[in-house]
Write a protein that holds these residues in place. Structure first.
Motif, short mmCIF file in Angstrom:
data_model
loop_
_atom_site.label_atom_id
_atom_site.label_comp_id
_atom_site.label_asym_id
_atom_site.label_seq_id
_atom_site.Cartn_x
_atom_site.Cartn_y
_atom_site.Cartn_z
N PHE A 286 0.96 -1.12 -0.69
CA PHE A 286 -0.12 -0.25 -0.03
C PHE A 286 1.28 1.32 -0.07
O PHE A 286 0.13 2.44 0.45
N GLY A 287 2.35 1.66 0.03
CA GLY A 287 3.29 2.39 -0.22
C GLY A 287 3.13 2.84 -1.70
O GLY A 287 1.99 2.21 -2.25
N LYS A 288 4.03 3.68 -1.97
CA LYS A 288 4.44 4.51 -3.38
C LYS A 288 5.46 3.36 -3.80
O LYS A 288 6.27 2.70 -3.74
N TRP A 289 4.80 2.45 -5.48
CA TRP A 289 5.41 1.76 -6.00
C TRP A 289 6.11 2.79 -7.47
O TRP A 289 6.00 4.32 -7.55
N GLU A 290 6.89 2.04 -7.72
CA GLU A 290 7.78 2.80 -8.67
C GLU A 290 7.57 2.60 -10.18
O GLU A 290 7.89 3.01 -11.19
N PHE A 291 6.21 2.18 -10.12
CA PHE A 291 5.03 1.65 -11.46
C PHE A 291 4.17 1.38 -11.17
O PHE A 291 3.42 0.96 -9.79
N ASP A 292 3.08 1.76 -12.19
CA ASP A 292 2.17 1.41 -12.25
C ASP A 292 1.30 -0.17 -12.96
O ASP A 292 1.64 0.53 -14.36
#
Length: 359
Positions: A286-292
Motif C-alpha cells: 500500500f506504499g509508493k510504487w515505482e510503476f503502475d
C-alpha cells in the motif's frame, strides 16, 4: 477530455497536498515529542532464524547474493521429471507451506513440480528492510536459478502475494511462462484508477483500515507505532475482525480460529517479528510504487486473474477495472465467492488446468 484530465490532475494534486500536510503534522508532533516517544515508534529488531535466541532453521534455504537466506518448500512430482514448474507467492500472514492446494492426482497427471517460498521476513526467510515489488521479483528469480527451474517457469500469487507477481511481470518478464493472480490485493493509490471509483471503494472500508493504509503510504516510518497503539482505530485485518460478507470465507475463518490453525499459521509467519513480515508487507503493497501495474505492456506469456464477487478484502469493482484496462489479462470472476480462493473446493485444479493446459 482536456477539461476532464485537468480536473483529475487537480484532484490528484489535492490528494497529494493532503498527504503532504498529514506527513508535516505528524513530523511536527514527533519533533515536539519526547525521546521516549521516538523510542516507542521504533520496531523491535527481528529475531533471525538460526541466530542466538532466534527460531530454529527447519526448512531448506538458499543464500541470496546480498547474503540473506530464503526458505522454501517443494511439493508435487520430482523436479527432474516435471513437465511444469511453478513458484507460489504466499498470502498475507502466511508462509511457504500454504499454496494453491490442487488434487494430488491432477498434479501427478500433469507432471507439476511446485515450490513455495517464505517472502522476505516471513517464516524462515531473512528480512529485507528495503523490500519492494522489484526485490520480490529478484528474489523469485534467484530462487528459480538456485533450484535450476530452467529458463522459464510459472508464477502464482495469492492475495497480498500478488504484488510479487506484478513486480515479476514488470522486472523479469523473460523468465515467466505464465502467471496467475488469485484475489490480488490492490493498492488504492495506483494512478490508473479513476478517482470516483477509488473513493467509493476506499470509503466502504472500516475506518481503522482506511487509516492504516494512509499511514502505510504517507508515513511508513510511523506504521509500527500505529499498528501497536490502542487508542485510535487501526487495521481490522490484523486483528482478525474484518467483515467477511461471503459465507464460505466466514466459515473458513471461524473454523481456523476454533481449531487453532489460524494461530499456528500466524505464529509461523511472524516468528521472526511482525514488523518485517506483516507490517512490511502492508507498507510495500500500500506504499509508493515505482510503476503502475495498469501501465504494463502485454507480456509474452498468459496472465490469468481470479476474483470472487463477494470478496470482503479486495473490492471486485477495482479488479474489474484492472481487467478492463489490461485487455491481455484473462479475467475469471467467481459468483458468490469470497477472498479465500485456495480453500474453494476444486478451484486449485481449475487454476492449474487453465494456466498450464488451456492457455
Amino acid at each position: 477530455m482536456a477539461a476532464e484530465n485537468s480536473a483529475i490532475n487537480k484532484k490528484s494534486s489535492s490528494s497529494s497536498g493532503k498527504g503532504a500536510r498529514l506527513s508535516l503534522i505528524l513530523a511536527l508532533v514527533i519533533g515536539f515529542g519526547s525521546w521516549p516517544f521516538y523510542v516507542a515508534i521504533q520496531p523491535e529488531k527481528p529475531k533471525l532464524c538460526g541466530s542466538d535466541g532466534g527460531p530454529p532453521v527447519t526448512s531448506s534455504r538458499i543464500r541470496l547474493r546480498d547474503g540473506r537466506f530464503l526458505a522454501y518448500s517443494e511439493s508435487g512430482v520430482d523436479k527432474e521429471l516435471a513437465k511444469y514448474k511453478i513458484v507460489f507467492c504466499h498470502a498475507f500472514a502466511s508462509s511457504r507451506l500454504h499454496g494453491l492446494q490442487p488434487s494430488p492426482d491432477l498434479v501427478e497427471e500433469l507432471g507439476v513440480y511446485m515450490v513455495g517460498y517464505d517472502r522476505a521476513g516471513y517464516g524462515e526467510s531473512d528480512p529485507n528492510p528495503r523490500r519492494s515489488p522489484k526485490s520480490e521479483a529478484l528474489d523469485i528469480q534467484e530462487l528459480a536459478d538456485a533450484l535450476k527451474l530452467g529458463s522459464r517457469f510459472y508464477l502464482i500469487g495469492i492475495s497480498l502475494g500478488g504484488h510479487a507477481v506484478w513486480g515479476s511481470i514488470k522486472y523479469i518478464p523473460g523468465r515467466l511462462a505464465g502467471a496467475a493472480l488469485l484475489a490480488p490485493v490492490v493498492n488504492y493509490r495506483w494512478p490508473g484508477f479513476p478517482k470516483n471509483l477509488i473513493t467509493e471503494a476506499y470509503n466502504k472500508q472500516h475506518l481503522g483500515d482506511q487509516w492504516a493504509l494512509r499511514i502505510a503510504y504517507y508515513a511508513p516510518w510511523l506504521f509500527n507505532w500505529w499498528m501497536n497503539q490502542s487508542w485510535l482505530p487501526t487495521s481490522t485485518v490484523i486483528s482478525g475482525k474484518v467483515h467477511l460478507p461471503n459465507r464460505w470465507d466466514s466459515q473458513v475463518r471461524d473454523q481456523a480460529l476454533s481449531n487453532g490453525m489460524a494461530q499456528k499459521r500466524f505464529q509461523l509467519a511472524t516468528q521472526q517479528g511482525i514488523h518485517e513480515s506483516c507490517y512490511r508487507d502492508m507498507m510495500v503493497t500500500f506504499g509508493k510504487w515505482e510503476f503502475d501495474p495498469m501501465d504494463l505492456l502485454e507480456p509474452p506469456f498468459p496472465v490469468h486473474l481470479w476474483q470472487g464477487d463477494e470478496d470482503g478484502l479486495v473490492p471486485v469493482t477495482l479488479q474489474r477495472f484492472i481487467a478492463s484496462r489490461l485487455k491481455w489479462i484473462e479475467y475469471h470472476e467467481l459468483s458468490m465467492t469470497g477472498h479465500y480462493l485456495p480453500t474453494v473446493p476444486g478451484l486449485g485444479d481449475v487454476v492449474l488446468k487453465t494456466l498450464l493446459v488451456s492457455s
